[in-house]
Write an enzyme that holds these catalytic residues in place. Structure first.
Site, PDB file in Angstrom:
ATOM      1  N   ASP A  36      50.296 -27.942  -5.609  1.00  0.00           N
ATOM      2  CA  ASP A  36      50.184 -27.663  -4.175  1.00  0.00           C
ATOM      3  C   ASP A  36      48.743 -27.351  -3.793  1.00  0.00           C
ATOM      4  O   ASP A  36      47.984 -26.775  -4.586  1.00  0.00           O
ATOM      5  CB  ASP A  36      51.088 -26.471  -3.830  1.00  0.00           C
ATOM      6  CG  ASP A  36      51.296 -26.329  -2.333  1.00  0.00           C
ATOM      7  OD1 ASP A  36      51.058 -27.315  -1.600  1.00  0.00           O
ATOM      8  OD2 ASP A  36      51.689 -25.235  -1.894  1.00  0.00           O
TER       9      ASP A  36
ATOM     10  N   ASN B  95      59.002 -34.828   1.594  1.00  0.00           N
ATOM     11  CA  ASN B  95      57.665 -35.332   1.926  1.00  0.00           C
ATOM     12  C   ASN B  95      57.704 -36.656   2.690  1.00  0.00           C
ATOM     13  O   ASN B  95      56.707 -37.055   3.302  1.00  0.00           O
ATOM     14  CB  ASN B  95      56.821 -35.509   0.670  1.00  0.00           C
ATOM     15  CG  ASN B  95      56.362 -34.206   0.053  1.00  0.00           C
ATOM     16  OD1 ASN B  95      56.089 -34.119  -1.143  1.00  0.00           O
ATOM     17  ND2 ASN B  95      56.268 -33.156   0.865  1.00  0.00           N
TER      18      ASN B  95
END
Length: 250
Positions: free
Chosen positions: A19, A67
């Site tokens: 991340d 996503n």
């Protein structure tokens, strides 16, 4: 930091939520895709170091099913990055096998072909298996496992009483590897984000503020050292674990 690691207790399976690529790029006045490209360099670095340390499985959360909801230009850039980053020499140099978990049906055909080719070309590599979670979510994975079990019962090849934890584990896409001992999340967020929910039931969790493009060998060593300084009890008391460890050393 490397000298603080006990090489006899290296986790065999490390899972990472990579991340912070987008925020890393934005803080530098760049488009988010710039951060994703930098993140690929971090993947190469960490893959090489994990191989050197003796890690047997490295699972990287690359692209979740959620996503797909990101801006279209970012999704297109990420899919293109998958194609350009899967260079066989990266895996061959480190004797690393490449495998994928996730819903491939949603991926562009060109990406699916490249993934399959890389898996085939690296199938004989034995030092470490690098697993990419692509178009993946744990809820999707578990739901499909339950559907498979339900179909087996409908077909008469399985009885309800046959259902157990081991059976469900075998129905998951990760059935070829052990569960992670260590889960690392970079980028400062303190959540799991629908990643390997079944498999990390007893994993040690490690969160750090470092954005993924800046996560290097030293950062990896720090995470492993933290893991090694913990007592893994699996529901037992600390005293029980200590007594069992003493018995094994006698």
């Amino acid at each position: 930091m490397a000298d603080t690691i006990d090489m006899t207790r290296i986790p065999q399976h490390i899972a990472i939520i990579m991340d912070g690529n987008g925020r890393w790029a934005q803080e530098r006045g760049q488009h988010r895709s710039y951060g994703h490209k930098a993140g690929v360099d971090a993947v190469r670095c960490i893959t090489s170091e994990c191989t050197r340390l003796g890690v047997k499985y490295l699972t990287l959360y690359t692209f979740s099913t959620e996503n797909w909801n990101r801006p279209a230009d970012e999704v297109v850039a990420l899919m293109g990055l998958v194609l350009t980053s899967l260079e066989d020499e990266i895996f061959m140099k480190n004797n690393v096998r490449f495998r994928v978990i996730g819903d491939r049906s949603r991926l562009p055909e060109e990406v699916r072909q490249k993934l399959a080719a890389t898996e085939a070309n690296t199938a004989g590599n034995t030092a470490m298996t690098m697993v990419v979670a692509l178009s993946y979510s744990s809820k999707w994975e578990i739901t499909n496992a339950v559907k498979d079990i339900a179909q087996d019962i409908k077909d008469g090849t399985l009885q309800v009483d046959d259902i157990c934890e081991d059976l469900l584990s075998q129905k998951l896409q990760t059935n070829f590897m052990p569960d992670p001992e260590l889960l690392i999340r970079t980028g400062g967020e303190l959540r799991i984000s629908n990643y390997l929910l079944w498999q990390i039931a007893y994993s040690e969790l490690y969160f750090c503020d470092t954005y993924w493009p800046d996560f290097n060998e030293e950062a990896l060593h720090k995470a492993i050292a933290s893991y090694q300084n913990r007592q893994r009890r699996f529901g037992k008391t600390g005293r029980q674990v200590e007594e069992e460890n003493n018995e094994t050393t006698i």
